[in-house]
Motif scaffolding. Structure first.
Motif, PDB file in Angstrom:
ATOM      1  N   THR A  24       0.863  -1.175   0.000  1.00  0.00           N
ATOM      2  CA  THR A  24       0.000   0.000   0.000  1.00  0.00           C
ATOM      3  C   THR A  24       0.903   1.230   0.000  1.00  0.00           C
ATOM      4  OG1 THR A  24      -0.135   0.158   2.414  1.00  0.00           O
ATOM      5  CG2 THR A  24      -1.846  -1.144   1.303  1.00  0.00           C
ATOM      6  N   ALA A  25       0.366   2.331  -0.473  1.00  0.00           N
ATOM      7  CA  ALA A  25       1.127   3.576  -0.475  1.00  0.00           C
ATOM      8  C   ALA A  25       0.168   4.741  -0.380  1.00  0.00           C
ATOM      9  CB  ALA A  25       1.964   3.701  -1.743  1.00  0.00           C
ATOM     10  N   SER A  26       0.678   5.834   0.160  1.00  0.00           N
ATOM     11  CA  SER A  26      -0.092   7.070   0.201  1.00  0.00           C
ATOM     12  C   SER A  26       0.854   8.221  -0.093  1.00  0.00           C
ATOM     13  CB  SER A  26      -0.784   7.246   1.548  1.00  0.00           C
ATOM     14  OG  SER A  26       0.163   7.245   2.590  1.00  0.00           O
ATOM     15  N   ALA A  27       0.297   9.292  -0.616  1.00  0.00           N
ATOM     16  CA  ALA A  27       1.093  10.466  -0.976  1.00  0.00           C
ATOM     17  C   ALA A  27       0.180  11.682  -1.036  1.00  0.00           C
ATOM     18  CB  ALA A  27       1.780  10.255  -2.308  1.00  0.00           C
ATOM     19  N   ALA A  28       0.790  12.830  -1.019  1.00  0.00           N
ATOM     20  CA  ALA A  28       0.028  14.079  -1.065  1.00  0.00           C
ATOM     21  C   ALA A  28      -0.571  14.319  -2.446  1.00  0.00           C
ATOM     22  CB  ALA A  28       0.912  15.254  -0.654  1.00  0.00           C
ATOM     23  N   THR A  29       0.106  13.828  -3.488  1.00  0.00           N
ATOM     24  CA  THR A  29      -0.384  14.046  -4.852  1.00  0.00           C
ATOM     25  C   THR A  29      -0.422  12.730  -5.622  1.00  0.00           C
ATOM     26  OG1 THR A  29       1.781  14.400  -5.857  1.00  0.00           O
ATOM     27  CG2 THR A  29       0.693  16.347  -4.885  1.00  0.00           C
ATOM     28  N   GLU A  30      -1.210  12.707  -6.684  1.00  0.00           N
ATOM     29  CA  GLU A  30      -1.287  11.523  -7.528  1.00  0.00           C
ATOM     30  C   GLU A  30       0.057  11.245  -8.195  1.00  0.00           C
ATOM     31  OE1 GLU A  30      -3.683  10.315 -11.483  1.00  0.00           O
ATOM     32  OE2 GLU A  30      -4.960  10.799  -9.762  1.00  0.00           O
ATOM     33  N   ASP A  31       0.769  12.280  -8.616  1.00  0.00           N
ATOM     34  CA  ASP A  31       2.075  12.091  -9.247  1.00  0.00           C
ATOM     35  C   ASP A  31       3.054  11.401  -8.300  1.00  0.00           C
ATOM     36  OD1 ASP A  31       1.336  13.152 -11.683  1.00  0.00           O
ATOM     37  OD2 ASP A  31       2.196  15.131 -11.289  1.00  0.00           O
ATOM     38  N   GLU A  32       3.089  11.839  -7.030  1.00  0.00           N
ATOM     39  CA  GLU A  32       3.970  11.216  -6.054  1.00  0.00           C
ATOM     40  C   GLU A  32       3.575   9.764  -5.832  1.00  0.00           C
ATOM     41  OE1 GLU A  32       3.946  13.448  -2.423  1.00  0.00           O
ATOM     42  OE2 GLU A  32       4.574  15.283  -3.420  1.00  0.00           O
ATOM     43  N   LEU A  33       2.287   9.514  -5.764  1.00  0.00           N
ATOM     44  CA  LEU A  33       1.796   8.159  -5.556  1.00  0.00           C
ATOM     45  C   LEU A  33       2.163   7.266  -6.736  1.00  0.00           C
ATOM     46  CD1 LEU A  33       0.204   6.304  -3.670  1.00  0.00           C
ATOM     47  CD2 LEU A  33      -1.861   6.992  -4.873  1.00  0.00           C
ATOM     48  N   ALA A  56      -4.697   2.476 -16.591  1.00  0.00           N
ATOM     49  CA  ALA A  56      -6.099   2.770 -16.282  1.00  0.00           C
ATOM     50  C   ALA A  56      -6.534   2.055 -15.013  1.00  0.00           C
ATOM     51  CB  ALA A  56      -6.988   2.371 -17.448  1.00  0.00           C
ATOM     52  N   LYS A  57      -6.094   0.805 -14.827  1.00  0.00           N
ATOM     53  CA  LYS A  57      -6.441   0.060 -13.610  1.00  0.00           C
ATOM     54  C   LYS A  57      -5.835   0.722 -12.378  1.00  0.00           C
ATOM     55  CE  LYS A  57      -6.981  -4.554 -15.584  1.00  0.00           C
ATOM     56  NZ  LYS A  57      -6.464  -5.931 -15.596  1.00  0.00           N
ATOM     57  N   VAL A  58      -4.588   1.160 -12.502  1.00  0.00           N
ATOM     58  CA  VAL A  58      -3.920   1.818 -11.376  1.00  0.00           C
ATOM     59  C   VAL A  58      -4.644   3.111 -11.021  1.00  0.00           C
ATOM     60  CG1 VAL A  58      -1.808   2.996 -10.642  1.00  0.00           C
ATOM     61  CG2 VAL A  58      -1.668   0.766 -11.780  1.00  0.00           C
ATOM     62  N   LYS A  59      -4.930   3.918 -12.012  1.00  0.00           N
ATOM     63  CA  LYS A  59      -5.620   5.192 -11.745  1.00  0.00           C
ATOM     64  C   LYS A  59      -6.994   4.958 -11.125  1.00  0.00           C
ATOM     65  CE  LYS A  59      -3.028   8.298 -14.521  1.00  0.00           C
ATOM     66  NZ  LYS A  59      -3.049   9.668 -14.944  1.00  0.00           N
ATOM     67  N   ALA A  60      -7.688   3.899 -11.561  1.00  0.00           N
ATOM     68  CA  ALA A  60      -9.002   3.589 -11.004  1.00  0.00           C
ATOM     69  C   ALA A  60      -8.906   3.119  -9.567  1.00  0.00           C
ATOM     70  CB  ALA A  60      -9.689   2.530 -11.859  1.00  0.00           C
ATOM     71  N   ALA A  61      -7.763   2.550  -9.173  1.00  0.00           N
ATOM     72  CA  ALA A  61      -7.586   2.035  -7.810  1.00  0.00           C
ATOM     73  C   ALA A  61      -7.170   3.107  -6.816  1.00  0.00           C
ATOM     74  CB  ALA A  61      -6.561   0.896  -7.823  1.00  0.00           C
ATOM     75  N   ILE A  62      -6.790   4.282  -7.296  1.00  0.00           N
ATOM     76  CA  ILE A  62      -6.372   5.373  -6.403  1.00  0.00           C
ATOM     77  C   ILE A  62      -7.594   5.950  -5.704  1.00  0.00           C
ATOM     78  CG2 ILE A  62      -5.357   7.689  -6.283  1.00  0.00           C
ATOM     79  CD1 ILE A  62      -3.571   6.858  -8.656  1.00  0.00           C
ATOM     80  N   LYS A  63      -7.473   6.064  -4.380  1.00  0.00           N
ATOM     81  CA  LYS A  63      -8.548   6.611  -3.556  1.00  0.00           C
ATOM     82  C   LYS A  63      -8.082   7.909  -2.910  1.00  0.00           C
ATOM     83  CE  LYS A  63     -10.855   2.842  -4.268  1.00  0.00           C
ATOM     84  NZ  LYS A  63     -11.614   2.780  -5.470  1.00  0.00           N
ATOM     85  N   SER A  64      -9.018   8.789  -2.669  1.00  0.00           N
ATOM     86  CA  SER A  64      -8.722  10.007  -1.913  1.00  0.00           C
ATOM     87  C   SER A  64      -9.127   9.783  -0.461  1.00  0.00           C
ATOM     88  CB  SER A  64      -9.486  11.194  -2.493  1.00  0.00           C
ATOM     89  OG  SER A  64      -9.020  11.473  -3.775  1.00  0.00           O
ATOM     90  N   ARG A  65      -8.358  10.341   0.431  1.00  0.00           N
ATOM     91  CA  ARG A  65      -8.677  10.203   1.855  1.00  0.00           C
ATOM     92  C   ARG A  65      -9.448  11.389   2.306  1.00  0.00           C
ATOM     93  NH1 ARG A  65      -4.655   6.676   5.220  1.00  0.00           N
ATOM     94  NH2 ARG A  65      -3.892   5.373   3.589  1.00  0.00           N
TER      95      ARG A  65
END
Length: 65
Positions: A24-33, A56-65
């Motif tokens: 798992t990973a988290s970051a302040a921005t999508e680019d960092e993630l 596309a699968k990776v971008k779809a799996a990104i969630k905002s907290r």
């Protein structure tokens, strides 16, 4: 309301794409993630070139907290 400098607003669990992967990973921005995800994919899954479908699968799996 401004975000904190230490805020981790974006989150991803690799298991959403690769079953049973604990990464798992988290970051302040999508680019960092995406940089962290790319490093993980290369190191742990041997993926060095990302297809448009995988991106596309990776971008779809990104969630905002």
């Amino acid at each position: 309301m401004p975000a904190s400098e230490n805020a981790k607003d974006k989150y991803i669990a690799c298991a959403a794409i690769v079953p049973d992967c604990p990464f798992t990973a988290s970051a302040a921005t999508e680019d960092e993630l995406l940089k962290a995800v790319a490093a993980h994919a290369a190191h742990d899954h041997g993926i060095t070139e990302v297809s448009p479908e995988l991106a596309a699968k990776v971008k779809a799996a990104i969630k905002s907290r």
